[in-house]
Design a protein around this motif. Structure first.
Motif, PDB file in Angstrom:
ATOM      1  N   ASN A   1      29.078  -2.033  23.861  1.00 58.16           N
ATOM      2  CA  ASN A   1      29.799  -0.765  23.769  1.00 58.16           C
ATOM      3  C   ASN A   1      29.821  -0.012  25.100  1.00 58.16           C
ATOM      4  O   ASN A   1      30.197   1.162  25.149  1.00 58.16           O
ATOM      5  CB  ASN A   1      29.201   0.119  22.667  1.00 58.16           C
ATOM      6  CG  ASN A   1      27.711   0.391  22.873  1.00 58.16           C
ATOM      7  OD1 ASN A   1      27.109  -0.086  23.829  1.00 58.16           O
ATOM      8  ND2 ASN A   1      27.116   1.157  21.967  1.00 58.16           N
ATOM      9  N   THR A   2      29.426  -0.680  26.178  1.00 54.18           N
ATOM     10  CA  THR A   2      29.447  -0.066  27.503  1.00 54.18           C
ATOM     11  C   THR A   2      30.887   0.028  28.005  1.00 54.18           C
ATOM     12  O   THR A   2      31.724  -0.819  27.706  1.00 54.18           O
ATOM     13  CB  THR A   2      28.630  -0.916  28.499  1.00 54.18           C
ATOM     14  OG1 THR A   2      27.325  -1.139  27.973  1.00 54.18           O
ATOM     15  CG2 THR A   2      28.500  -0.218  29.850  1.00 54.18           C
ATOM     16  N   ARG A   3      31.145   1.067  28.807  1.00 52.04           N
ATOM     17  CA  ARG A   3      32.463   1.216  29.432  1.00 52.04           C
ATOM     18  C   ARG A   3      32.300   1.315  30.955  1.00 52.04           C
ATOM     19  O   ARG A   3      31.315   1.856  31.454  1.00 52.04           O
ATOM     20  CB  ARG A   3      33.184   2.449  28.888  1.00 52.04           C
ATOM     21  CG  ARG A   3      33.511   2.350  27.401  1.00 52.04           C
ATOM     22  CD  ARG A   3      34.242   3.584  26.909  1.00 52.04           C
ATOM     23  NE  ARG A   3      33.410   4.779  27.044  1.00 52.04           N
ATOM     24  CZ  ARG A   3      33.867   6.029  26.904  1.00 52.04           C
ATOM     25  NH1 ARG A   3      35.153   6.230  26.650  1.00 52.04           N
ATOM     26  NH2 ARG A   3      33.066   7.054  27.042  1.00 52.04           N
ATOM     27  N   PHE A   4      33.278   0.773  31.652  1.00 52.41           N
ATOM     28  CA  PHE A   4      33.249   0.695  33.105  1.00 52.41           C
ATOM     29  C   PHE A   4      34.538   1.295  33.665  1.00 52.41           C
ATOM     30  O   PHE A   4      35.602   1.186  33.057  1.00 52.41           O
ATOM     31  CB  PHE A   4      33.152  -0.763  33.569  1.00 52.41           C
ATOM     32  CG  PHE A   4      31.964  -1.514  33.033  1.00 52.41           C
ATOM     33  CD1 PHE A   4      30.834  -1.710  33.811  1.00 52.41           C
ATOM     34  CD2 PHE A   4      31.990  -2.057  31.747  1.00 52.41           C
ATOM     35  CE1 PHE A   4      29.747  -2.411  33.325  1.00 52.41           C
ATOM     36  CE2 PHE A   4      30.903  -2.767  31.254  1.00 52.41           C
ATOM     37  CZ  PHE A   4      29.774  -2.933  32.047  1.00 52.41           C
ATOM     38  N   ALA A   5      34.442   1.879  34.862  1.00 53.84           N
ATOM     39  CA  ALA A   5      35.653   2.386  35.508  1.00 53.84           C
ATOM     40  C   ALA A   5      35.370   2.713  36.964  1.00 53.84           C
ATOM     41  O   ALA A   5      34.220   2.947  37.359  1.00 53.84           O
ATOM     42  CB  ALA A   5      36.170   3.642  34.803  1.00 53.84           C
ATOM     43  N   THR A   6      36.437   2.703  37.750  1.00 52.52           N
ATOM     44  CA  THR A   6      36.400   3.280  39.105  1.00 52.52           C
ATOM     45  C   THR A   6      37.460   4.373  39.111  1.00 52.52           C
ATOM     46  O   THR A   6      38.589   4.166  39.570  1.00 52.52           O
ATOM     47  CB  THR A   6      36.670   2.216  40.185  1.00 52.52           C
ATOM     48  OG1 THR A   6      37.836   1.454  39.820  1.00 52.52           O
ATOM     49  CG2 THR A   6      35.490   1.284  40.340  1.00 52.52           C
TER      50      THR A   6
END
Length: 272
Positions: free
Chosen positions: A140-145
């Protein structure tokens, strides 16, 4: 307060931003600003640098696990600190220099570093994940730049990101600023595995334990060689790694490992 007391107080304050616990050849480091979602303030970056520098010369440590306290792995740079500093060039130069040195320290560290990721890993937090040698995330982790969304392009996170995922996937993240889920991060190659959150600690422990069971000497050789050859043209990479293997073959652990394989017995490492 005398100078030595001042230095001790500063060191105590600094290391409080990072928790360390060692067990069975694994150093567990945890970012410790949960109230700020472990945003990378200057003090947090400095504290991490101190810990990694100490681990680099610690022969008892075979593997490092990097995690975050609280609801998130790392939300990137501390934007409130940036605003409080007045966005000055002097502050920004010092901050981004320190961050770049930290990311390079992770890559140059003799021991492999595993990112244990949960919650969110955004901007410089995603850069941390990309800089680590391996990464396992809760599903359920989310990633972004997301720097493009606030007018500050994620240029330094781009360095690590573009060395981990394809250029088109990197550009998608950098140009849209969109959050991606762990399944997408796995497909992009940013992480090695996505597991249910309840299984995250067990998955990380299994991977760390497997690496820690190998010859530390051999793993150190292999990590250094991996990053050095990756920066070389093909013929030079083969020439360099040939030299690495020739030297590695002279090590006692290589000869013990070969003997153990032939004799069908477990190897006994001396880490030399």
């Amino acid at each position: 307060m005398n100078p030595s007391q001042t230095q001790a107080a500063q060191a105590s304050q600094q290391t409080s931003f990072v928790l360390r616990n060692d067990a069975n050849g694994v150093a567990f480091l945890s970012l410790n600003r949960p109230q700020a979602r472990n945003a990378l303030s200057q003090a947090m970056i400095d504290a991490l640098q101190v810990e990694f520098d100490a681990i680099a010369t610690d022969a008892a440590v075979h593997v490092v696990v990097l995690s975050g306290e609280g609801p998130a792995f790392c939300a990137g740079h501390d934007l409130k600190e940036m605003r409080a500093a007045g966005y000055t060039e002097t502050y920004a130069e010092a901050l981004f220099d320190a961050c770049a040195l930290l990311m390079q320290r992770i890559v140059s560290l003799p021991q492999p570093v595993i990112a244990r990721v949960h919650g969110i890993a955004t901007a410089a937090g995603a850069q941390l994940v990309a800089s680590c040698d391996l990464a396992i995330a809760a599903d359920n982790t989310r990633f972004a730049t997301p720097g493009v969304n606030i007018g500050l392009f994620c240029s330094t996170p781009m360095v690590a990101l573009s060395r981990n995922v394809s250029h088109k996937h990197a550009m998608q993240l950098l140009l849209t600023g969109d959050l991606i889920d762990a399944a997408t991060a796995l497909r992009f190659g940013l992480i090695n595995e996505a597991v249910p959150e309840a299984e995250l600690d067990a998955a990380v422990a299994t991977l760390a334990g497997k690496i820690a069971s190998k010859s530390r000497h051999t793993v150190v050789i292999g990590k250094e060689a991996f990053y050095r050859q990756a920066a070389l043209p093909l013929a030079e990479a083969y020439d360099y790694t040939k030299g690495v293997m020739v030297a590695n073959l002279q090590a006692r652990d290589a000869q013990e490992g070969i003997a153990a394989f032939i004799d069908k017995r477990p190897p006994v490492w001396c880490n030399r």
